[in-house]
Design an enzyme around this catalytic site. Structure first.
Site, PDB file in Angstrom:
ATOM      1  N   ASN A 114     -32.101   1.246  -0.372  1.00 16.57           N
ATOM      2  CA  ASN A 114     -32.941   0.154  -0.892  1.00 16.57           C
ATOM      3  C   ASN A 114     -32.806  -1.158  -0.130  1.00 16.57           C
ATOM      4  O   ASN A 114     -33.758  -1.916  -0.031  1.00 16.57           O
ATOM      5  CB  ASN A 114     -32.717  -0.034  -2.396  1.00 16.57           C
ATOM      6  CG  ASN A 114     -31.292  -0.328  -2.746  1.00 16.57           C
ATOM      7  OD1 ASN A 114     -30.372   0.173  -2.114  1.00 16.57           O
ATOM      8  ND2 ASN A 114     -31.089  -1.136  -3.756  1.00 16.57           N
ATOM      9  N   GLY A 187     -24.499   3.777  -3.800  1.00 13.19           N
ATOM     10  CA  GLY A 187     -25.553   4.677  -4.265  1.00 13.19           C
ATOM     11  C   GLY A 187     -25.470   4.892  -5.762  1.00 13.19           C
ATOM     12  O   GLY A 187     -24.915   4.058  -6.496  1.00 13.19           O
ATOM     13  N   SER A 188     -25.998   6.025  -6.194  1.00 16.26           N
ATOM     14  CA  SER A 188     -26.088   6.279  -7.633  1.00 16.26           C
ATOM     15  C   SER A 188     -24.735   6.714  -8.210  1.00 16.26           C
ATOM     16  O   SER A 188     -23.861   7.214  -7.490  1.00 16.26           O
ATOM     17  CB  SER A 188     -27.115   7.383  -7.880  1.00 16.26           C
ATOM     18  OG  SER A 188     -26.700   8.552  -7.217  1.00 16.26           O
ATOM     19  N   GLU A 209     -19.795   1.585  -4.884  1.00 19.35           N
ATOM     20  CA  GLU A 209     -20.739   0.540  -5.305  1.00 19.35           C
ATOM     21  C   GLU A 209     -21.920   1.252  -5.941  1.00 19.35           C
ATOM     22  O   GLU A 209     -22.781   1.786  -5.243  1.00 19.35           O
ATOM     23  CB  GLU A 209     -21.181  -0.274  -4.076  1.00 19.35           C
ATOM     24  CG  GLU A 209     -20.064  -1.062  -3.411  1.00 19.35           C
ATOM     25  CD  GLU A 209     -19.700  -2.334  -4.176  1.00 19.35           C
ATOM     26  OE1 GLU A 209     -20.521  -2.810  -4.985  1.00 19.35           O
ATOM     27  OE2 GLU A 209     -18.590  -2.842  -3.981  1.00 19.35           O
ATOM     28  N   CYS A 243     -30.162  -3.072  -6.723  1.00 17.59           N
ATOM     29  CA  CYS A 243     -29.131  -2.607  -7.661  1.00 17.59           C
ATOM     30  C   CYS A 243     -28.775  -3.652  -8.705  1.00 17.59           C
ATOM     31  O   CYS A 243     -28.445  -3.322  -9.838  1.00 17.59           O
ATOM     32  CB  CYS A 243     -27.884  -2.173  -6.918  1.00 17.59           C
ATOM     33  SG  CYS A 243     -27.247  -3.461  -5.847  1.00 17.59           S
ATOM     34  N   GLU A 331     -31.292   3.651 -15.423  1.00 17.96           N
ATOM     35  CA  GLU A 331     -31.618   2.525 -14.546  1.00 17.96           C
ATOM     36  C   GLU A 331     -33.055   2.675 -14.060  1.00 17.96           C
ATOM     37  O   GLU A 331     -33.450   3.753 -13.607  1.00 17.96           O
ATOM     38  CB  GLU A 331     -30.649   2.548 -13.356  1.00 17.96           C
ATOM     39  CG  GLU A 331     -30.831   1.407 -12.412  1.00 17.96           C
ATOM     40  CD  GLU A 331     -29.886   1.518 -11.208  1.00 17.96           C
ATOM     41  OE1 GLU A 331     -29.091   2.468 -11.124  1.00 17.96           O
ATOM     42  OE2 GLU A 331     -29.965   0.626 -10.356  1.00 17.96           O
TER      43      GLU A 331
HETATM   44  P1  NAD Z   1     -28.110   8.093  -3.860  1.00 19.64           P
HETATM   45  O1  NAD Z   1     -26.861   8.216  -4.642  1.00 19.64           O
HETATM   46  O2  NAD Z   1     -29.181   9.102  -4.069  1.00 19.64           O
HETATM   47  O3  NAD Z   1     -27.800   8.108  -2.291  1.00 19.64           O
HETATM   48  C1  NAD Z   1     -26.792   7.292  -1.701  1.00 19.64           C
HETATM   49  C2  NAD Z   1     -26.216   7.991  -0.486  1.00 19.64           C
HETATM   50  O4  NAD Z   1     -25.616   9.211  -0.898  1.00 19.64           O
HETATM   51  C3  NAD Z   1     -27.234   8.347   0.598  1.00 19.64           C
HETATM   52  O5  NAD Z   1     -26.704   8.015   1.868  1.00 19.64           O
HETATM   53  C4  NAD Z   1     -27.402   9.839   0.466  1.00 19.64           C
HETATM   54  O6  NAD Z   1     -27.631  10.469   1.704  1.00 19.64           O
HETATM   55  C5  NAD Z   1     -26.069  10.273  -0.081  1.00 19.64           C
HETATM   56  N1  NAD Z   1     -26.173  11.489  -0.910  1.00 19.64           N
HETATM   57  C6  NAD Z   1     -27.239  11.909  -1.639  1.00 19.64           C
HETATM   58  N2  NAD Z   1     -26.948  13.065  -2.286  1.00 19.64           N
HETATM   59  C7  NAD Z   1     -25.676  13.382  -1.950  1.00 19.64           C
HETATM   60  C8  NAD Z   1     -24.799  14.456  -2.296  1.00 19.64           C
HETATM   61  N3  NAD Z   1     -25.170  15.437  -3.100  1.00 19.64           N
HETATM   62  N4  NAD Z   1     -23.547  14.435  -1.780  1.00 19.64           N
HETATM   63  C9  NAD Z   1     -23.145  13.436  -0.983  1.00 19.64           C
HETATM   64  N5  NAD Z   1     -23.938  12.405  -0.605  1.00 19.64           N
HETATM   65  C10 NAD Z   1     -25.183  12.380  -1.086  1.00 19.64           C
HETATM   66  O7  NAD Z   1     -28.632   6.601  -4.149  1.00 19.64           O
HETATM   67  P2  NAD Z   1     -29.922   5.879  -3.606  1.00 19.64           P
HETATM   68  O8  NAD Z   1     -31.132   6.503  -4.195  1.00 19.64           O
HETATM   69  O9  NAD Z   1     -29.848   5.739  -2.118  1.00 19.64           O
HETATM   70  O10 NAD Z   1     -29.712   4.420  -4.230  1.00 19.64           O
HETATM   71  C11 NAD Z   1     -30.061   4.113  -5.537  1.00 19.64           C
HETATM   72  C12 NAD Z   1     -28.837   3.922  -6.406  1.00 19.64           C
HETATM   73  O11 NAD Z   1     -27.858   3.179  -5.729  1.00 19.64           O
HETATM   74  C13 NAD Z   1     -29.135   3.112  -7.658  1.00 19.64           C
HETATM   75  O12 NAD Z   1     -28.425   3.640  -8.722  1.00 19.64           O
HETATM   76  C14 NAD Z   1     -28.628   1.722  -7.313  1.00 19.64           C
HETATM   77  O13 NAD Z   1     -28.291   0.931  -8.419  1.00 19.64           O
HETATM   78  C15 NAD Z   1     -27.437   2.068  -6.506  1.00 19.64           C
HETATM   79  N6  NAD Z   1     -27.122   0.957  -5.624  1.00 19.64           N
HETATM   80  C16 NAD Z   1     -25.969   0.285  -5.808  1.00 19.64           C
HETATM   81  C17 NAD Z   1     -25.688  -0.799  -5.000  1.00 19.64           C
HETATM   82  C18 NAD Z   1     -24.441  -1.602  -5.160  1.00 19.64           C
HETATM   83  O14 NAD Z   1     -24.161  -2.427  -4.292  1.00 19.64           O
HETATM   84  N7  NAD Z   1     -23.665  -1.410  -6.195  1.00 19.64           N
HETATM   85  C19 NAD Z   1     -26.570  -1.156  -3.985  1.00 19.64           C
HETATM   86  C20 NAD Z   1     -27.725  -0.427  -3.844  1.00 19.64           C
HETATM   87  C21 NAD Z   1     -27.994   0.652  -4.643  1.00 19.64           C
END
Ligand code: NAD
Length: 453
Positions: A114, A187-188, A209, A243, A331
């Site tokens: 994002n 990520g999530s 995070e 996020c 979310e």
């Molecule tokens: P996501 O968890 O789908 O992906 C994040 C990363 O994980 C990507 O690089 C992806 O390639 C990797 N990934 C995906 N599936 C995986 C798996 N099965 N095993 C290992 N790695 C895997 O998240 P997203 O859609 O990229 O981001 C959205 C989420 O991230 C939201 O919940 C948002 O709130 C959160 N977020 C948090 C912050 C923060 O700073 N706290 C910042 C941005 C986004």
């Protein structure tokens, strides 16, 4: 590409001690800063291809952050890395005590899509500033930005020091099989758990995070104009794909109508036209469909239009919302803003505290007792009073979640510490030591020890 070879090479390079040298770290930070400036246009083009993000937004929310981080570490590296002298207790006299900030070794940074540059490059810069090597795995969901980062980094840095791994879930699963000395994941919450499990196998420390539903509370004493203006800006920035965006609003029911009016007037004023300088697309069809399914027609206060071809969803305020509505179950991560009401401020806090701990929380009020209760009664990663999102732009504050919204934090000194081990070293003098700690033990020696402790 063979990940194992790269990780082995990074470990050998780390063990050569080169990355610990402060001049080496600074040279590489300066080199990276020059590359960002050189390739600025390429970075803008890639992010526009991924989700129509404008130059203005990309500079203010991504490039400026990265340049600011580099600047911070260039200015503060000497003092951050310097061993810190601390007091030595009586039992260890005559001696001196120091804490050494030691780089952890080979680090892995996994980014989210994002804010694809900021969320990948900011932790990567911090890892290098702290003296580590780094494998960066940006999100494949923003494919063009991932390729841009790989081009800039892999063509200009040796892979034994810094490497961008491209690919999707299969690649990241493969990478996670190897032992790292630190994993920094954004990520999530769901994927955070997978990463945490993989890290546990090697006892690798993690920073996670994550996300969550971040509330914005508006009380009857709030300045509505300021509250509406700042919430609209923070919510619809990046089309709600932030996020720390306010996920939902809790407004005092006495002032609900005038506050909703103020929200609407700022949405109109800010002119969120599709694919414009001021507004971004939804990242992909899957998220577009998920968000559209959350719009209940009879609950639309303003907005509600969308265009699948442009992956555009109009800024949408939903009202008459209850905690049971689908939009309140997870979310949102998009431009939908549900508004709930409360009649008693402290009950609203209790309701928030019943949910998972959010990444951020915001309060708009002029009442100091409400401010105090907000800070002391509910747990959240970080937040603002009378603003949204801006807490993360102050590098003197740690940025991170708590509970389901994350583990650990970064930014400024906090990031440096999260990529370092705090190594404690006590140096003793070889003279001046009473011998009561050594056997044979006697009643007299015990009495001395009791006095001393
Ligand atoms: P996501 O968890 O789908 O992906 C994040 C990363 O994980 C990507 O690089 C992806 O390639 C990797 N990934 C995906 N599936 C995986 C798996 N099965 N095993 C290992 N790695 C895997 O998240 P997203 O859609 O990229 O981001 C959205 C989420 O991230 C939201 O919940 C948002 O709130 C959160 N977020 C948090 C912050 C923060 O700073 N706290 C910042 C941005 C986004």
């Amino acid at each position: 590409m063979n990940f194992e070879d790269i990780i082995v090479a990074q470990r050998t390079f780390f063990n050569s001690q080169k990355t610990k040298n402060l001049k080496f770290r600074k040279r590489n930070l300066e080199k990276f800063r020059d590359l960002i400036i050189k390739y600025e246009e390429l970075l803008y083009e890639a992010i526009y291809k991924d989700f129509g993000k404008s130059k203005f937004d990309t500079f203010t929310t991504e490039i400026a952050f990265i340049l600011k981080d580099i600047d911070f570490y260039l200015k503060n590296l000497n003092s951050l890395a310097k061993p810190k002298k601390v007091k030595t207790n009586l039992a260890n006299q005559f001696g001196s005590s120091k804490i050494y900030s030691e780089p952890l070794g080979c680090t892995l940074v996994i980014g989210a899509w994002n804010y694809p540059y900021q969320l990948s490059l900011s932790p990567m810069i911090t890892a290098l500033a702290a003296g580590n090597t780094c494998v960066l795995k940006p999100s494949e969901v923003a494919e063009n930005t991932m390729k841009a980062m790989a081009k800039i980094i892999n063509e200009n840095f040796p892979e034994e020091y810094l490497f961008v791994a491209q690919g999707g879930v299969d690649e990241i699963i493969e990478i996670l099989k190897f032992k790292f000395d630190k994993i920094f994941f954004t990520g999530s919450t769901k994927v955070g758990q997978i990463v945490y499990e993989a890290a546990a196998k090697n006892l690798t420390p993690v920073t996670l995070e994550l996300g969550g539903k971040s509330p914005a509370i508006v009380t009857s004493s709030a300045d509505f104009e300021v509250a509406a203006k700042r919430i609209v800006w923070g919510k619809f920035l990046n089309a709600g794909q932030t996020c720390v965006a306010p996920d939902y609003i809790l407004v005092d029911e006495k002032v609900k109508d005038s506050f909703l009016d103020a929200l609407k007037s700022y949405i109109l004023k800010f002119n969120y036209a599709p694919r414009s300088e001021h507004y971004t697309q939804i990242i992909n069809q899957r998220n577009f469909d998920r968000l559209v399914s959350l719009i209940e027609q009879e609950k639309i206060y303003t907005g509600g239009n969308y265009d699948a071809e442009k992956r555009y969803i109009e800024p949408t305020v939903l009202y008459n919302i209850s905690w049971e509505d689908p939009v309140m179950q997870e979310e949102i991560f998009g431009p939908l803003l549900p508004v709930l009401t409360f009649s008693n401020f402290n009950e609203a806090l209790i309701r928030i505290a019943e949910n998972e701990k959010p990444l951020a929380a915001y309060l708009f009020t002029k009442n100091s007792e409400e401010k105090e209760n907000f800070c002391s009664k509910i747990s959240f990663g970080g937040g603002c009073i009378n603003d949204v999102i801006m807490h993360l732009s102050n590098e003197n504050l740690p940025f991170g979640g708590v509970g389901n919204s994350g583990i650990g934090n970064y930014h400024g000194k906090f990031g440096f510490d999260s990529f370092s081990h705090q190594k404690a070293v006590l140096e003793r003098a070889t003279w001046g030591e009473p011998d009561f700690k050594y056997p044979p033990y006697t009643e007299k020696k015990l009495n001395w020890i009791k006095k001393l402790l």
